[in-house]
Design a protein around this motif. Structure first.
Motif, PDB file in Angstrom:
ATOM      1  N   ALA A  81      47.797  18.999 -72.086  1.00  0.00           N
ATOM      2  CA  ALA A  81      48.651  20.058 -72.640  1.00  0.00           C
ATOM      3  C   ALA A  81      47.756  21.191 -73.133  1.00  0.00           C
ATOM      4  O   ALA A  81      46.794  20.954 -73.864  1.00  0.00           O
ATOM      5  CB  ALA A  81      49.496  19.518 -73.781  1.00  0.00           C
ATOM      6  N   THR A  82      48.065  22.398 -72.717  1.00  0.00           N
ATOM      7  CA  THR A  82      47.330  23.579 -73.146  1.00  0.00           C
ATOM      8  C   THR A  82      48.122  24.279 -74.239  1.00  0.00           C
ATOM      9  O   THR A  82      49.319  24.529 -74.084  1.00  0.00           O
ATOM     10  CB  THR A  82      47.120  24.541 -71.960  1.00  0.00           C
ATOM     11  N   ALA A  83      47.458  24.585 -75.329  1.00  0.00           N
ATOM     12  CA  ALA A  83      48.114  25.250 -76.457  1.00  0.00           C
ATOM     13  C   ALA A  83      48.459  26.684 -76.078  1.00  0.00           C
ATOM     14  O   ALA A  83      47.586  27.438 -75.650  1.00  0.00           O
ATOM     15  CB  ALA A  83      47.207  25.231 -77.683  1.00  0.00           C
ATOM     16  N   PRO A  84      49.724  27.088 -76.238  1.00  0.00           N
ATOM     17  CA  PRO A  84      50.061  28.491 -76.004  1.00  0.00           C
ATOM     18  C   PRO A  84      49.711  29.322 -77.238  1.00  0.00           C
ATOM     19  O   PRO A  84      49.543  28.788 -78.333  1.00  0.00           O
ATOM     20  CB  PRO A  84      51.581  28.449 -75.791  1.00  0.00           C
ATOM     21  N   VAL A  85      49.611  30.632 -77.062  1.00  0.00           N
ATOM     22  CA  VAL A  85      49.402  31.530 -78.194  1.00  0.00           C
ATOM     23  C   VAL A  85      50.730  31.646 -78.931  1.00  0.00           C
ATOM     24  O   VAL A  85      51.766  31.910 -78.331  1.00  0.00           O
ATOM     25  CB  VAL A  85      48.927  32.924 -77.729  1.00  0.00           C
ATOM     26  N   ILE A  86      50.704  31.389 -80.238  1.00  0.00           N
ATOM     27  CA  ILE A  86      51.860  31.612 -81.105  1.00  0.00           C
ATOM     28  C   ILE A  86      51.422  32.641 -82.135  1.00  0.00           C
ATOM     29  O   ILE A  86      50.519  32.387 -82.943  1.00  0.00           O
ATOM     30  CB  ILE A  86      52.334  30.314 -81.797  1.00  0.00           C
ATOM     31  N   TYR A  87      52.019  33.823 -82.075  1.00  0.00           N
ATOM     32  CA  TYR A  87      51.584  34.916 -82.940  1.00  0.00           C
ATOM     33  C   TYR A  87      51.754  34.569 -84.412  1.00  0.00           C
ATOM     34  O   TYR A  87      52.753  34.006 -84.813  1.00  0.00           O
ATOM     35  CB  TYR A  87      52.295  36.217 -82.558  1.00  0.00           C
ATOM     36  N   GLY A  88      50.709  34.885 -85.176  1.00  0.00           N
ATOM     37  CA  GLY A  88      50.686  34.566 -86.595  1.00  0.00           C
ATOM     38  C   GLY A  88      49.977  33.255 -86.884  1.00  0.00           C
ATOM     39  O   GLY A  88      49.763  32.903 -88.033  1.00  0.00           O
ATOM     40  N   TYR A  89      49.592  32.523 -85.812  1.00  0.00           N
ATOM     41  CA  TYR A  89      48.962  31.207 -85.965  1.00  0.00           C
ATOM     42  C   TYR A  89      47.832  31.042 -84.951  1.00  0.00           C
ATOM     43  O   TYR A  89      47.815  31.700 -83.914  1.00  0.00           O
ATOM     44  CB  TYR A  89      49.978  30.083 -85.715  1.00  0.00           C
ATOM     45  N   VAL A  90      46.895  30.128 -85.268  1.00  0.00           N
ATOM     46  CA  VAL A  90      45.870  29.719 -84.310  1.00  0.00           C
ATOM     47  C   VAL A  90      45.939  28.198 -84.169  1.00  0.00           C
ATOM     48  O   VAL A  90      46.204  27.486 -85.145  1.00  0.00           O
ATOM     49  CB  VAL A  90      44.440  30.152 -84.728  1.00  0.00           C
ATOM     50  N   ALA A  91      45.721  27.718 -82.954  1.00  0.00           N
ATOM     51  CA  ALA A  91      45.746  26.281 -82.681  1.00  0.00           C
ATOM     52  C   ALA A  91      44.414  25.652 -83.066  1.00  0.00           C
ATOM     53  O   ALA A  91      43.377  26.315 -83.064  1.00  0.00           O
ATOM     54  CB  ALA A  91      46.028  26.031 -81.204  1.00  0.00           C
ATOM     55  N   GLU A  92      44.454  24.357 -83.391  1.00  0.00           N
ATOM     56  CA  GLU A  92      43.216  23.648 -83.737  1.00  0.00           C
ATOM     57  C   GLU A  92      42.315  23.483 -82.517  1.00  0.00           C
ATOM     58  O   GLU A  92      41.096  23.401 -82.657  1.00  0.00           O
ATOM     59  CB  GLU A  92      43.545  22.281 -84.331  1.00  0.00           C
ATOM     60  N   GLN A  93      42.902  23.396 -81.324  1.00  0.00           N
ATOM     61  CA  GLN A  93      42.110  23.312 -80.100  1.00  0.00           C
ATOM     62  C   GLN A  93      42.920  23.868 -78.940  1.00  0.00           C
ATOM     63  O   GLN A  93      44.144  23.980 -79.028  1.00  0.00           O
ATOM     64  CB  GLN A  93      41.647  21.873 -79.832  1.00  0.00           C
TER      65      GLN A  93
END
Length: 185
Positions: A81-93
């Protein structure tokens, strides 16, 4: 499940009906058991609040033959699973490894955890926040869900001058950057 229609009347005599039951997510077709599974992906913040709708990164079907008692495959590895960009947040990986499901341990989930991005905070020489000053959040790197853009412009604060007017490159995308200003006049 369902049972085919069966007409019963006083002349029918003894009737024997066999109903095969299957656990949740399984269906019985004749003498085969079919187990349907999905690899669910959840998108949450650090407090486990849902940030976007869940998705399924892949699906699998395990089939067990009643004659042999064996599953047609021993395991299945779900897609990464690839993390999508969610505006206002950053993914851990960026990428989360697909998990391995088996007929006896089929329920696999991936939870992608995000954290709120930091912001630029104008402060006076005393280190206290300047009342009413804008505190813009960092801007996202649209190609990397784990990072923000470098060289963030510092905000204009009426009545104040920044000690260093250079753009900010956040050291950590989730931490605020304090920028020192001096009062004019």
């Amino acid at each position: 499940g369902s049972v085919d229609a069966l007409e019963v009347n006083p002349n029918s005599g003894s009737i024997h009906v066999v109903i095969n039951y299957a656990p949740n997510n399984e269906t019985v077709f004749g003498k085969q058991i079919v187990h349907y599974i999905d690899g669910d992906v959840h998108y949450v913040d650090g407090d486990n609040n849902k940030l976007m709708d869940d998705s399924t990164n892949s699906t699998c079907v395990f089939t067990k033959d009643d004659k042999t008692g064996k599953w047609e495959k021993d395991s299945y590895t779900f897609s990464d699973a690839t993390a999508p960009v969610i505006y206002g947040y950053v993914a851990e990986q960026k990428t989360y490894k697909g998990q391995v499901a088996t007929p006896t341990d089929p329920n696999k989930e991936i939870t992608i955890v995000y954290h709120k991005v930091g912001k630029i905070v104008p402060v006076g020489k005393d280190g206290k926040e300047i009342p009413g000053a804008p505190t813009p959040e960092y801007k996202h790197d649209p190609t990397d869900p784990t990072n923000v853009k470098p060289d963030e412009p510092i905000p204009n604060v009426p009545g104040y001058t920044p000690v260093d007017p250079s753009p900010i490159t956040p050291q950590k995308p989730t931490m605020d950057t304090r920028v020192v200003y001096t009062k004019q006049g």
